[in-house]
Motif scaffolding. Structure first.
Motif, mmCIF file in Angstrom:
data_model
loop_
_atom_site.group_PDB
_atom_site.id
_atom_site.type_symbol
_atom_site.label_atom_id
_atom_site.label_comp_id
_atom_site.label_asym_id
_atom_site.label_seq_id
_atom_site.Cartn_x
_atom_site.Cartn_y
_atom_site.Cartn_z
ATOM 1 N N VAL A 113 13.267 10.302 11.361
ATOM 2 C CA VAL A 113 12.347 10.129 10.537
ATOM 3 C C VAL A 113 11.761 11.495 9.543
ATOM 4 O O VAL A 113 11.141 11.181 8.482
ATOM 5 C CB VAL A 113 10.769 9.269 10.555
ATOM 6 C CG1 VAL A 113 9.525 8.848 10.261
ATOM 7 C CG2 VAL A 113 11.710 7.524 11.787
ATOM 8 N N ILE A 114 11.541 12.106 9.965
ATOM 9 C CA ILE A 114 10.739 13.156 9.889
ATOM 10 C C ILE A 114 11.612 14.022 8.593
ATOM 11 O O ILE A 114 11.335 14.369 7.558
ATOM 12 C CB ILE A 114 10.456 14.378 10.675
ATOM 13 C CG1 ILE A 114 9.622 14.140 12.300
ATOM 14 C CG2 ILE A 114 9.672 15.396 10.103
ATOM 15 C CD1 ILE A 114 8.649 14.265 13.096
ATOM 16 N N PHE A 210 12.305 18.843 20.931
ATOM 17 C CA PHE A 210 13.229 19.232 19.591
ATOM 18 C C PHE A 210 12.825 19.265 18.222
ATOM 19 O O PHE A 210 12.799 20.120 16.829
ATOM 20 C CB PHE A 210 14.162 18.176 19.472
ATOM 21 C CG PHE A 210 15.060 18.218 20.609
ATOM 22 C CD1 PHE A 210 16.024 18.913 20.022
ATOM 23 C CD2 PHE A 210 14.816 17.378 21.697
ATOM 24 C CE1 PHE A 210 17.156 19.792 21.725
ATOM 25 C CE2 PHE A 210 15.857 17.452 22.914
ATOM 26 C CZ PHE A 210 16.802 18.905 22.644
ATOM 27 N N THR A 211 11.532 18.981 17.728
ATOM 28 C CA THR A 211 10.505 18.634 17.119
ATOM 29 C C THR A 211 9.383 20.039 16.816
ATOM 30 O O THR A 211 8.704 20.130 17.326
ATOM 31 C CB THR A 211 9.583 17.408 16.543
ATOM 32 O OG1 THR A 211 10.919 16.209 16.803
ATOM 33 C CG2 THR A 211 9.283 17.649 15.615
ATOM 34 N N THR A 212 10.059 20.763 15.981
ATOM 35 C CA THR A 212 8.954 21.864 15.515
ATOM 36 C C THR A 212 8.321 21.680 14.362
ATOM 37 O O THR A 212 8.068 21.090 13.669
ATOM 38 C CB THR A 212 9.852 23.361 15.625
ATOM 39 O OG1 THR A 212 10.503 22.780 13.767
ATOM 40 C CG2 THR A 212 11.025 23.154 16.156
ATOM 41 N N PRO A 213 7.189 22.543 13.972
ATOM 42 C CA PRO A 213 6.302 22.520 13.080
ATOM 43 C C PRO A 213 6.942 22.379 11.389
ATOM 44 O O PRO A 213 6.492 22.293 10.062
ATOM 45 C CB PRO A 213 5.417 23.337 13.226
ATOM 46 C CG PRO A 213 4.871 23.566 14.705
ATOM 47 C CD PRO A 213 6.633 23.240 14.973
ATOM 48 N N VAL A 214 7.838 23.437 11.714
ATOM 49 C CA VAL A 214 8.583 23.858 10.257
ATOM 50 C C VAL A 214 9.585 22.407 10.058
ATOM 51 O O VAL A 214 9.569 21.822 9.157
ATOM 52 C CB VAL A 214 9.968 24.767 11.189
ATOM 53 C CG1 VAL A 214 10.330 24.985 9.705
ATOM 54 C CG2 VAL A 214 8.914 25.993 11.385
ATOM 55 N N ASP A 215 9.947 21.495 10.670
ATOM 56 C CA ASP A 215 10.454 20.376 10.525
ATOM 57 C C ASP A 215 9.545 19.147 9.461
ATOM 58 O O ASP A 215 9.702 18.689 8.381
ATOM 59 C CB ASP A 215 11.011 19.428 11.667
ATOM 60 C CG ASP A 215 11.728 20.829 12.502
ATOM 61 O OD1 ASP A 215 12.537 20.556 11.680
ATOM 62 O OD2 ASP A 215 12.087 20.096 13.542
ATOM 63 N N VAL A 216 8.535 19.547 9.913
ATOM 64 C CA VAL A 216 6.568 18.775 9.454
ATOM 65 C C VAL A 216 7.251 18.881 7.711
ATOM 66 O O VAL A 216 6.534 18.720 6.664
ATOM 67 C CB VAL A 216 6.103 18.863 10.290
ATOM 68 C CG1 VAL A 216 4.536 17.768 9.040
ATOM 69 C CG2 VAL A 216 5.875 18.301 11.534
ATOM 70 N N TRP A 217 7.298 20.314 8.115
ATOM 71 C CA TRP A 217 7.319 21.707 6.456
ATOM 72 C C TRP A 217 7.405 21.689 5.801
ATOM 73 O O TRP A 217 7.592 21.012 4.413
ATOM 74 C CB TRP A 217 6.190 22.877 6.773
ATOM 75 C CG TRP A 217 5.293 22.762 7.267
ATOM 76 C CD1 TRP A 217 4.653 23.831 8.390
ATOM 77 C CD2 TRP A 217 3.670 23.312 6.195
ATOM 78 N NE1 TRP A 217 3.058 24.091 8.354
ATOM 79 C CE2 TRP A 217 2.447 24.186 7.486
ATOM 80 C CE3 TRP A 217 3.486 22.823 5.607
ATOM 81 C CZ2 TRP A 217 1.656 24.135 7.450
ATOM 82 C CZ3 TRP A 217 2.532 22.730 4.850
ATOM 83 C CH2 TRP A 217 1.071 23.258 5.936
ATOM 84 N N VAL A 218 9.323 21.445 6.447
ATOM 85 C CA VAL A 218 10.158 20.408 4.886
ATOM 86 C C VAL A 218 9.917 19.299 4.476
ATOM 87 O O VAL A 218 10.438 19.188 3.830
ATOM 88 C CB VAL A 218 11.241 20.924 6.854
ATOM 89 C CG1 VAL A 218 12.961 20.333 4.911
ATOM 90 C CG2 VAL A 218 11.675 22.589 6.530
#
Length: 283
Positions: A113-114, A210-218
């Protein structure tokens, strides 16, 4: 090539040659249109930065356009995010369950989803509803010669019409992306817990692992880029509309089709780059 030697006429093109020619003309025309849109977008960014530095940016118009975009996309985004989150959890859950790793459904569904679902859903909503509305508005102004009147009065149409719409789209796209992420993950969580007997603790534990802040920023950056591409194509097609109401309708149709196609190509390129430099790893 077929010939008519009896009358001495020039050779006639074969159907295959006509298809190839039409395809080549369509591709070249689309690339030229995209190039003009990106050039106008670059000009609008420069004008917007200059207006902001000189404290004469059209804040009210930008907020009005942003509110309009929110009104036409907020409810459809929720309605799209709910089934999308459920479908991702169901499909991923079936595969993961066969491997005996039910606890990984949260990580797989959340990352889907992200990283892919939310940005693409944002782009489709903005390209379908937002781009159509912008292209129709600017196209109607163009065929009514309002844009020509602005030029006669010494007003730059890009500064007056395009810059506020680009700013509004860049403001709304990340917000819409966040909304879709929240609703999509929540609906996926409900589907995983109720239909696949996944415990809430294991779902959120795998999601957080497995979800990092980088994934949200991307995801937010992708949504912003998609929004920029959608709005510049919509503005360009609207300002180039000709031929009355039929021309406006053709411009709206072209804006929607071209924006979605361009977003799909751009998403493919960004995904490859992000996967290469930022592979999935445990947080």
């Amino acid at each position: 090539m077929t010939t008519n030697t009896e009358n001495g006429e020039l050779p006639l093109p074969t159907p295959a040659a006509l298809v190839r020619k039409n395809f080549a003309d369509t591709v070249l025309s689309s690339l030229a249109t995209l190039g003009r849109a990106l050039r106008m977008g670059t000009q609008a960014v420069g004008v917007g930065v200059t207006d902001a530095l000189r404290v004469r940016f059209q804040v009210n118009e930008t907020l009005n356009q942003a509110w309009f975009l929110i009104k036409v996309t907020a409810v459809p985004s929720v309605l799209m995010a709910i089934p999308f989150g459920v479908i991702v959890s169901a499909q991923v859950g079936n595969i993961v369950a066969q491997l005996g790793a039910d606890s990984m459904i949260g990580a797989a569904g959340g990352l889907g989803v992200i990283k892919q679902g939310a940005p693409m859903a944002t782009a489709m909503l903005l390209g379908g509803a937002g781009a159509a509305a912008i292209a129709a508005d600017l196209g109607a102004r163009t065929v009514r010669e309002e844009v020509d009147a602005l030029r006669v009065m010494g007003v730059d149409p890009v500064q007056r019409l395009v810059v506020p719409r680009i700013a509004a789209m860049m403001l709304v796209a990340p917000l819409l992306n966040i909304l879709i992420i929240f609703v999509g993950i929540a609906s996926g969580f409900v589907a995983a817990v109720t239909a696949m007997d996944v415990t809430p603790g294991s779902y959120w534990q795998s999601f957080g692992s497995f979800t990092t802040p980088v994934d949200v920023w991307v995801s937010l950056i992708k949504a912003s880029l998609f929004g920029f591409l959608v709005v510049v194509i919509a503005c360009q097609r609207g300002l180039e509309a000709t031929g009355g109401p039929r021309g406006v309708a053709d411009g709206v149709n072209a804006a929607v089709v071209m924006s979605i196609a361009a977003v799909v190509v751009l998403n493919t390129a960004i995904t490859q780059v992000v996967t290469m430099f930022l592979p999935v790893r445990m947080a």
